[in-house]
Scaffold this active site. Sequence first.
Site, PDB file in Angstrom:
ATOM      1  N   ARG A 151      51.342   8.941  12.307  1.00  0.00           N
ATOM      2  CA  ARG A 151      52.077  10.127  11.832  1.00  0.00           C
ATOM      3  C   ARG A 151      52.865   9.806  10.554  1.00  0.00           C
ATOM      4  O   ARG A 151      54.007  10.225  10.377  1.00  0.00           O
ATOM      5  CB  ARG A 151      53.055  10.650  12.894  1.00  0.00           C
ATOM      6  CG  ARG A 151      52.443  10.949  14.224  1.00  0.00           C
ATOM      7  CD  ARG A 151      51.568  12.193  14.215  1.00  0.00           C
ATOM      8  NE  ARG A 151      51.135  12.495  15.554  1.00  0.00           N
ATOM      9  CZ  ARG A 151      50.025  12.023  16.122  1.00  0.00           C
ATOM     10  NH1 ARG A 151      49.218  11.224  15.426  1.00  0.00           N
ATOM     11  NH2 ARG A 151      49.703  12.353  17.355  1.00  0.00           N
ATOM     12  N   SER A 164      55.979  19.002  18.023  1.00  0.00           N
ATOM     13  CA  SER A 164      56.688  17.853  18.609  1.00  0.00           C
ATOM     14  C   SER A 164      57.897  17.544  17.742  1.00  0.00           C
ATOM     15  O   SER A 164      57.756  17.375  16.531  1.00  0.00           O
ATOM     16  CB  SER A 164      55.794  16.624  18.609  1.00  0.00           C
ATOM     17  OG  SER A 164      54.635  16.877  19.332  1.00  0.00           O
ATOM     18  N   GLU A 195      60.497  14.013  14.012  1.00  0.00           N
ATOM     19  CA  GLU A 195      59.250  14.100  13.243  1.00  0.00           C
ATOM     20  C   GLU A 195      59.368  15.081  12.059  1.00  0.00           C
ATOM     21  O   GLU A 195      58.867  14.787  10.980  1.00  0.00           O
ATOM     22  CB  GLU A 195      58.129  14.555  14.199  1.00  0.00           C
ATOM     23  CG  GLU A 195      56.743  14.261  13.701  1.00  0.00           C
ATOM     24  CD  GLU A 195      55.680  14.635  14.727  1.00  0.00           C
ATOM     25  OE1 GLU A 195      55.370  13.804  15.586  1.00  0.00           O
ATOM     26  OE2 GLU A 195      55.154  15.746  14.650  1.00  0.00           O
TER      27      GLU A 195
END
Length: 341
Positions: A167, A241, A337
């Site tokens: 990510r 998320s 995130e």
Amino acid sequence: MPADLLRRHVPLHRLNSFGLPAHADWLAVINAPAQLTALMRQPEWRYLQRFVLGGGSNLVLTGDFAGLVLQVKIAGRERVAEETDAWIVRAGAGENWHAFVCWTLECGWPGLENLALIPGTVGAAPIQNIGAYGLEMAERFHQLEAVDLETGESVMFDSPACQFGYRDSVFKREAAGRYLITAVTFRLPKRWQPVTRYADLARELETRRIAQPTARQIANAVVAIRSRKLPDPACIGNAGSFFKNPLVDAATFSHLAVRYPNLPHYPQPDGRIKLAAGWLIEHCGWKGQNRGPVGVYEHQALVLINRGGARGADVLRLARAIQETVWAEFGVELEPEPVVL
Ligand code: NAP
């Protein structure tokens, strides 16, 4: 630049999937790379603080933005080449990611099916190297085109230059804010192999009595699972998320495993162990909890939601409270995130 493409004092609440209120001093809609190059040649725009906006699906707005928001709407998708082992497919950065995935599948080019229904644009995909159900975008990436916002030049990045990680990419680190991605090219394998090792996906295919799935069937299964577990941003504001899955070293994991024998864990090639952030949060009792206008989604503890009228500060306050309780319980740090602006 035409006046309708450059607007002043623009509300952003409809341009971020969390539905958080904020205004930008200026917003420019970018439909083509040349527009951006022309804009950057003018000193009054070039030296203004800038922010690149795609689908706004990984963003927490904490207040008004005293600068220029560049909203990327560059369209277009095409097959640019066919090689012996792959189809080479290119899309404009403003294309909707899920629509692009569906288009590749309709054309008979498998490879992106596990990434179906991820919100956001094609141009945002390489920034955090989107991933789901055992597949990362980096595995299908060929190259990308971008405009250097400091020099106005067009530049090309191949995979090593993007420095993809979990990510993560160079665009979240050293190159953060410097480039506007204008198009991304993918390499879709002709010798395609289904990726079905994630338990949720394997279960869904089993329920559908599909033993040897096609790419389209995998995409359908992923869409069904995601629709059940994740809130639709059109109805409930959220940014997917909210925390990355933490990676811990083997010694830390051994200690945790004694206290929590059921702790889900996934060994990584570098020896570290990936933990499921959602499980840690749920174990601390946060699932379904509210703090004023924000809450933790009842079907997936990794997703923070706007229950109506939330501001960025409410989201950050809840995120901090979750981080503190997870730290107190497990000694594990959760890293958000989304981009916080
Ligand atoms: P889940 O199935 O409840 O599993 C929890 C976590 O464990 C996942 O995040 C996943 O890590 C990891 N995991 C599960 N099975 C694994 C395996 N066989 N090998 C290695 N790691 C495994 O996950 P979920 O929350 O419903 O999400 C399903 C997938 O969609 C995940 O890949 C997740 O990353 C992705 N997703 C991403 C977002 C986003 O906003 N970024 C939102 C929703 C879902 P990984 O995350 O590393 O895959």
